[in-house]
Structure formats: structure tokens, C-alpha cells
Design a protein around this motif. Structure first.
Motif, PDB file in Angstrom:
ATOM      1  N   GLU A   1      -1.992  -1.594  11.284  1.00 22.47           N
ATOM      2  CA  GLU A   1      -2.527  -1.452   9.919  1.00 22.47           C
ATOM      3  C   GLU A   1      -3.826  -2.217   9.668  1.00 22.47           C
ATOM      4  OE1 GLU A   1      -0.977   0.962   8.718  1.00 22.47           O
ATOM      5  OE2 GLU A   1       1.176   0.777   8.951  1.00 22.47           O
TER       6      GLU A   1
ATOM      7  N   TYR B   1       0.811  -1.230   0.000  1.00 26.78           N
ATOM      8  CA  TYR B   1       0.000   0.000   0.000  1.00 26.78           C
ATOM      9  C   TYR B   1       0.834   1.266   0.000  1.00 26.78           C
ATOM     10  CZ  TYR B   1       1.282  -0.711   4.881  1.00 26.78           C
ATOM     11  OH  TYR B   1       2.004  -0.930   6.018  1.00 26.78           O
ATOM     12  N   CYS B   2       2.119   1.145   0.277  1.00 32.53           N
ATOM     13  CA  CYS B   2       2.893   2.340   0.652  1.00 32.53           C
ATOM     14  C   CYS B   2       3.727   2.892  -0.495  1.00 32.53           C
ATOM     15  CB  CYS B   2       3.785   1.992   1.837  1.00 32.53           C
ATOM     16  SG  CYS B   2       4.738   3.410   2.388  1.00 32.53           S
TER      17      CYS B   2
ATOM     18  N   LEU C   1      -5.512   1.270   8.944  1.00 30.84           N
ATOM     19  CA  LEU C   1      -6.025   1.885   7.714  1.00 30.84           C
ATOM     20  C   LEU C   1      -7.453   1.411   7.472  1.00 30.84           C
ATOM     21  CD1 LEU C   1      -2.843   1.409   5.514  1.00 30.84           C
ATOM     22  CD2 LEU C   1      -3.861   3.593   6.181  1.00 30.84           C
TER      23      LEU C   1
ATOM     24  N   ILE D   1      -5.176   5.280   0.707  1.00 30.86           N
ATOM     25  CA  ILE D   1      -5.232   6.057  -0.544  1.00 30.86           C
ATOM     26  C   ILE D   1      -4.319   5.357  -1.554  1.00 30.86           C
ATOM     27  CG2 ILE D   1      -4.832   8.318  -1.615  1.00 30.86           C
ATOM     28  CD1 ILE D   1      -5.093   9.560   1.207  1.00 30.86           C
TER      29      ILE D   1
ATOM     30  N   ARG E   1       1.678   1.572  13.716  1.00 30.59           N
ATOM     31  CA  ARG E   1       0.317   1.096  13.450  1.00 30.59           C
ATOM     32  C   ARG E   1       0.337  -0.398  13.165  1.00 30.59           C
ATOM     33  NH1 ARG E   1      -2.269   5.456   9.161  1.00 30.59           N
ATOM     34  NH2 ARG E   1      -2.296   7.287  10.534  1.00 30.59           N
TER      35      ARG E   1
ATOM     36  N   LEU F   1       3.800   8.786   0.836  1.00 27.94           N
ATOM     37  CA  LEU F   1       3.209   7.517   1.241  1.00 27.94           C
ATOM     38  C   LEU F   1       2.005   7.215   0.367  1.00 27.94           C
ATOM     39  CD1 LEU F   1       3.214   8.076   5.108  1.00 27.94           C
ATOM     40  CD2 LEU F   1       4.932   6.887   3.752  1.00 27.94           C
ATOM     41  N   TYR F   2       1.317   8.309  -0.032  1.00 28.48           N
ATOM     42  CA  TYR F   2       0.145   8.209  -0.903  1.00 28.48           C
ATOM     43  C   TYR F   2       0.091   9.505  -1.692  1.00 28.48           C
ATOM     44  CZ  TYR F   2      -1.226  10.588   3.348  1.00 28.48           C
ATOM     45  OH  TYR F   2      -1.235  11.415   4.436  1.00 28.48           O
TER      46      TYR F   2
ATOM     47  N   PRO G   1      -7.645   6.841   6.058  1.00 22.94           N
ATOM     48  CA  PRO G   1      -8.159   6.108   4.901  1.00 22.94           C
ATOM     49  C   PRO G   1      -6.976   5.621   4.056  1.00 22.94           C
ATOM     50  CG  PRO G   1      -8.252   8.474   4.502  1.00 22.94           C
ATOM     51  CD  PRO G   1      -7.722   8.299   5.895  1.00 22.94           C
TER      52      PRO G   1
END
Ligand code: 5AD
Length: 336
Positions: free
Chosen positions: A147, A52-53, A185, A217, A145, A291-292, A215
Motif C-alpha cells: 500500500e 482508506y477502505c 496506492l 479513491i 499490496r 472498496l471505493y 489511484p
């Protein structure tokens, strides 16, 4: 079982009722104050392949940077003199920084701030030995986190590593006396309503001092590029539920929430968040700690002013003290 029933009951409440409860829980413990944390993103090099990152090894198209220890100290000094009392040193899992590099940076920062300031680390999964060294060097807080509470989703998105190990890391940090933060997330692939409920239950079981919820992203240079972004209403409701059930915890209005909805920051402050994390790093690097996409501090030149606007819109004011969580003060004895 009681926690679980409580989470499910709140999860089913209409938003209006839920937010009335979370507002009053926040007011009871934190009044109308908002704590500021100066966030220093010191390196976007990362060894991890988290799907995701945007700074993971998947991203081959991002210029990489790392600050020198002197750059880091310079920013901390500058913002300490502007009144900041908490600094968050966050980066990818960058092998160029050894434990002794971090320990030197930590003790230099603590020399600047003394006990008036708090130092938070967000350096990812390190060994118990490293966490211990950083604590002994003077670090106060740690953010990590989990996550997602779903072990299968966790394995898929975090390159076959284990949720259990992540949770162990959080227990290690707590046992070392860190003021410990975690979170998750919203919107990861495979997630259901039940995953979100379990995320809430796991957060409560971990009994953290700080909680960050954002959220998901999608980033175009990662394998999850085609997954839709997380729902901000769910972020708000999850924040409210945690404010009600862990009322003494510090909860930021996260940058990711603001990045997808410019009203989210003040809305989150209104319904129970009590922390903002302005970026204090050198401006030439802000775009690269991606990161997003659309991270608000890179999209808008004056993110700090937008934060002040959000605080005002929420009817709150900034509190310049270091702002330990009341949960931490109660568990480990007061010092601020
Ligand atoms: N969308 C939203 N948040 C993200 N993070 C990393 N990648 C993304 C993304 N694509 C969050 C993770 C991490 C924190 C530092 O940033 O939750 O813990």
C-alpha cells in the motif's frame, strides 16, 4: 544504489520516452497478449480498520454479505467452462472463514481446474502457518499490496499496524513458493514525490511476480473521505517504470484506474500492463464490495464487454492460458 539511480532517471523522463521504453519491454516478454483473471469477491465482512477502505469497520452503512463455499465453487465451475484459467479469491479479513474452510475451498477449486488453472488468494495478512496450509491445499498465488512504503503513513492508514510486518508477510509468501503479488496506492495523504519513488524502489527490492498499482479513491464512509483522489498520470508513469525495471512481471490494468478515467484501462494496456481481472461473482453482491465508490464493475452492467473493448483499443488480444509470470517461471521452474 543502482536501482535507486535507475528509478530516479526514469522518473524524470518525459512521458513519451518513458512509454516507448515500457511498451517495448512489455512486447518483448508478453507480446501483445492480455491474461484474464476471474475475480471472486467472496466476502465484504472485514475486521480491519484501514482508513482508506470502503469495506473497513468504519463503514456502518454498507450491507454485508459472504458467499458460501458452494457459491464460490459454482462460480469457478461456471467460468472454468467459459475458458477462464485463473481465479482470484478475494475478500475482507472475515473471521467467519477458518483455515480449514479455506483449505476445503482451495482443494475443491483445484479439483475443478487441475494444473490447467491457477488459484490466487487475496485474503490479507494471515499467519505463516495459515499461508503454509493454503499452499499445501493447492493455492498457487497470493496478492498482498504493501500500500505505501512510508512506515508513518502506513501506521496512520492501517490502524497502527506495521509496514515491516506487511513486508515480512510478503517474504513468507515467497519462501513458501507462492507466485507473489504486491503493489501500492497513489494519492494517500501525506504522500510526496519521494514516497512514490520509494514505493517503486521497494517494489523492485521485493522482486514480485505480480504488481498492482491503483489511484486512491476517497470513500464517503471512511475517515479519508475528504482527501482528493490519486492522479492517473502518476499511476501510468509508475506502471511504465515498473514494466521497464521488472519486465517479466504480470501487471494488471487495475479497476480503480478505470473507475476514475474510462480511457485508463486501454492506456495502461498500451504502455505495459498485461492483465485484466473481470469480476465473476454473483451480480447482486457486486455493488456491496465497495472498496471505493464508482467501482467500474458496479457502475457499468457489462464491464466484461468494456474490457474487451480496451484490449482491442490497445491493439492486444486475450490469451486464455493461466499465464504465470515469466519472472515466476524463471525463479521456480516452469509448469505452464
Ligand atoms: N481506493 C483505491 N483502492 C483501494 N483499495 C482499498 N481501498 C481503496 C480505495 N479507497 C485497494 C487496496 C487493496 C486492494 C484490494 O484494494 O490497495 O490492497
Amino acid at each position: 544504489m543502482e536501482i535507486e539511480n535507475e528509478v530516479r532517471r526514469l522518473y524524470d523522463l518525459p512521458s513519451e520516452e518513458l512509454y516507448a521504453l515500457s511498451k517495448s519491454a512489455c512486447r518483448k516478454y508478453y507480446g501483445n497478449t492480455v491474461f484474464l483473471r476471474g475475480l471472486l469477491e467472496f466476502s465484504n465482512y472485514c475486521n480491519c480498520a484501514c482508513k482508506y477502505c470502503g469495506i473497513s469497520t468504519y463503514n456502518k452503512n454498507i450491507p454485508r454479505y459472504r458467499l458460501t463455499p458452494n457459491d464460490i465453487i459454482y462460480s469457478v465451475k461456471k467460468y472454468f467452462s467459459k475458458g477462464y484459467r485463473t481465479f482470484v479469491i478475494q475478500g475482507g479479513e472475515d473471521p467467519a472463514f477458518s483455515d480449514s474452510d479455506f483449505c476445503n475451498i482451495i482443494s475443491e477449486i483445484k479439483n475443478i481446474t487441475g494444473s490447467e488453472g491457477a488459484l490466487t488468494l487475496s485474503l490479507g495478512r494471515k499467519s505463516y502457518k495459515s499461508y503454509k496450509l493454503y499452499k499445501e491445499a493447492g493455492a498457487d498465488r497470493y496478492l498482498l499490496r504493501f500500500e505505501t512504503s512510508d512506515p508513518i503513513i502506513f501506521k496512520q492508514i492501517k490502524n497502527f499496524t506495521d509496514l515491516e510486518d506487511r513486508i515480512n508477510a510478503l517474504y513468507e509468501l515467497q519462501s513458501l513458493g507462492y507466485e507473489t503479488g504486491t503493489g501500492f496506492l497513489i494519492g494517500l495523504p501525506g504522500e510526496t514525490e519521494e514516497t512514490i519513488i520509494q514505493n517503486l524502489i521497494l517494489t523492485i527490492k521485493l522482486n514480485p511476480h505480480m504488481i498492482g498499482i491503483g489511484p486512491f479513491i476517497p470513500h464517503p464512509e471512511t475517515p479519508l473521505r475528504n482527501i482528493p483522489q490519486g492522479n492517473i498520470e502518476i499511476v501510468k508513469r509508475a506502471t511504465a517504470i515498473l514494466r521497464i525495471l521488472l519486465p517479466k512481471t504480470n501487471i494488471p490494468a487495475t479497476t480503480a484506474s478505470f473507475s476514475i478515467n474510462s480511457d485508463a484501462r486501454s492506456e495502461l494496456l498500451q504502455i505495459g500492463a498485461n492483465v485484466l481481472m473481470p469480476n465473476i461473482g454473483p451480480s447482486q453482491n457486486k455493488d456491496k464490495y465497495e472498496l471505493y465508490p464508482g467501482k467500474s464493475c458496479s457502475k457499468y452492467s457489462n464491464d466484461y464487454q468494456l474490457m474487451l473493448n480496451a484490449v482491442k483499443a490497445a491493439g492486444k488480444t486475450i490469451d486464455n492460458r493461466k499465464g504465470n509470470s515469466i519472472a515466476f517461471e524463471n525463479n521456480y521452474g516452469g509448469n505452464s
